[in-house]
Design an enzyme around this catalytic site. Structure first.
Site, PDB file in Angstrom:
ATOM      1  N   GLU A  75       0.894  -1.323  -0.091  1.00 17.30           N
ATOM      2  CA  GLU A  75       0.083   0.028  -0.077  1.00 17.30           C
ATOM      3  C   GLU A  75       1.062   1.432   0.070  1.00 17.30           C
ATOM      4  O   GLU A  75       0.454   2.332  -0.696  1.00 17.30           O
ATOM      5  CB  GLU A  75      -0.782  -0.125   1.194  1.00 17.30           C
ATOM      6  CG  GLU A  75      -1.859   1.194   1.290  1.00 17.30           C
ATOM      7  CD  GLU A  75      -2.649   1.354   2.540  1.00 17.30           C
ATOM      8  OE1 GLU A  75      -3.417   2.256   2.681  1.00 17.30           O
ATOM      9  OE2 GLU A  75      -2.656   0.193   3.254  1.00 17.30           O
ATOM     10  N   HIS A  79      -4.948   6.190   0.129  1.00 15.09           N
ATOM     11  CA  HIS A  79      -4.802   4.857   0.784  1.00 15.09           C
ATOM     12  C   HIS A  79      -5.419   3.718  -0.175  1.00 15.09           C
ATOM     13  O   HIS A  79      -6.033   4.107  -1.323  1.00 15.09           O
ATOM     14  CB  HIS A  79      -5.460   4.744   2.121  1.00 15.09           C
ATOM     15  CG  HIS A  79      -5.010   5.422   3.132  1.00 15.09           C
ATOM     16  ND1 HIS A  79      -4.127   4.794   4.134  1.00 15.09           N
ATOM     17  CD2 HIS A  79      -5.108   6.695   3.684  1.00 15.09           C
ATOM     18  CE1 HIS A  79      -3.587   5.795   4.905  1.00 15.09           C
ATOM     19  NE2 HIS A  79      -4.245   6.962   4.544  1.00 15.09           N
ATOM     20  N   GLU A  98      -9.830   5.290   0.077  1.00 17.73           N
ATOM     21  CA  GLU A  98      -9.529   4.123  -0.222  1.00 17.73           C
ATOM     22  C   GLU A  98      -9.557   3.841  -1.768  1.00 17.73           C
ATOM     23  O   GLU A  98     -10.793   3.844  -2.031  1.00 17.73           O
ATOM     24  CB  GLU A  98     -10.277   3.192   0.905  1.00 17.73           C
ATOM     25  CG  GLU A  98      -9.970   3.530   2.292  1.00 17.73           C
ATOM     26  CD  GLU A  98      -8.941   2.893   2.772  1.00 17.73           C
ATOM     27  OE1 GLU A  98      -7.705   2.383   2.264  1.00 17.73           O
ATOM     28  OE2 GLU A  98      -8.496   3.123   4.007  1.00 17.73           O
TER      29      GLU A  98
END
Length: 312
Positions: A139, A194, A276
């Site tokens: 990530e 993210h 996200e």
């Protein structure tokens, strides 16, 4: 996003067929549905659901896999200080802070990142390692790459862009420091980039908004409204740019989630959201997240949302 602070042993890629429950909604239609569902939403009420397939799942982040291996198109650039664009544009005079989630070296500093810090609504780890794809693309690598692309797009629009970090420090920064960087810059908008670490079959992106928190050092009351507007703008533009559907496991199909347990939001005094961009542990999403061309689309969607919010 993952809250695991210790790396697990590297995982081998799995070869299996995955049945996708629903196809991508055509980009234009999906974007229209997002705007229709979210326009005029009262901040005191939960967002309305989109007429897109959804599943009732609980996000469960898996332990990240540490791997130095990157993927196609990763071209890090140095420096995290604010750099005026030096040109006019629709965002001339605006300051945007980009917060790349996690740090590639967090794996090497478990003691430091596990240190508890005050987030207003409680205490939490300084930072975490983040998650990864099953093949080991982390990530932290993903967030830096998208952030570099995003910075370039925003500077072309005339914005002054600051990073909270650019892999130029051994770990972190801690979540409370990330918030302070945006506050000190008096940013017009802050976006924390993210990717999620949920289960196979959990697909799509979502934007996290600050809840109303008034406790200790946290008072989000001035930023709840502006942050929601920023988030709604990003959701609509992200769908249009990437074709990625809103999450089918968080936000009831709206692409929005409200949380009070994130220090980066609780301690912010300027409009801020997390995005996200997809689920790194789903085979369909992870294939997109590992694609340089898709990451460029993701950066474009975020940039367009920021530009729309700032009136550009």
């Amino acid at each position: 996003m993952s809250y695991d602070s210790q790396p697990s042993a590297p995982r081998r890629p799995r070869n299996r067929l995955v049945l996708v429950a629903a196809g991508l909604v055509p980009t234009c239609l999906a974007g229209w549905l997002v705007w229709q569902a979210l326009s005029g939403t009262d901040e005191s009420e939960p967002p309305k659901a989109l007429p897109l397939p959804s599943q009732s799942h609980t996000t469960q982040a898996n332990s990240p896999t540490h791997s130095p291996a990157g993927t196609d198109g990763d071209k890090p650039t140095g420096g995290n200080s604010a750099k005026p664009s030096g040109r006019g544009g629709p965002l001339s005079g605006k300051t945007v802070v980009i917060d790349p989630g996690h740090n590639p070296e967090n794996f090497e500093h478990p003691t430091e990142i596990n240190r508890q810090v005050d987030i207003g609504s409680g205490r939490k780890e300084c930072d975490t390692t983040g998650t990864s794809t099953n093949s080991g693309y982390t990530e932290a690598q993903f967030t830096l790459d998208v952030s570099h692309r995003l910075r370039e797009l925003l500077e072309k629009q005339g914005a002054t862009v600051t990073f909270t970090h650019d892999a130029d420090r051994p770990y972190g920064p801690c979540i409370d420091e990330r918030a302070r960087i945006g506050n000190k810059a008096k940013a017009d908008a802050v976006v924390s980039v993210h990717a999620d670490g949920s289960a196979q079959g959990n697909r799509g992106f979502h934007v996290i908004l600050p809840a109303l928190v008034q406790s200790g050092a946290a008072d989000t009351s001035p930023i709840v409204g502006p942050s929601r507007e920023l988030g709604v703008r990003i959701v609509g533009k992200f769908v249009q740019s990437t074709g990625m559907p809103p999450s089918n496991y968080v936000g009831k199909g709206t692409g929005l989630d409200v949380r009070k347990d994130l220090g980066g939001l609780n301690l912010s005094t300027v409009p801020k959201v997390f995005i996200e961009c997809g689920n790194m542990r789903d085979s369909t999403d992870s294939a997109l997240l590992k694609s340089a061309s898709w990451r460029q689309k993701a950066a474009q969607g975020i940039a367009d949302g920021i530009t729309g919010y700032l009136g550009g």
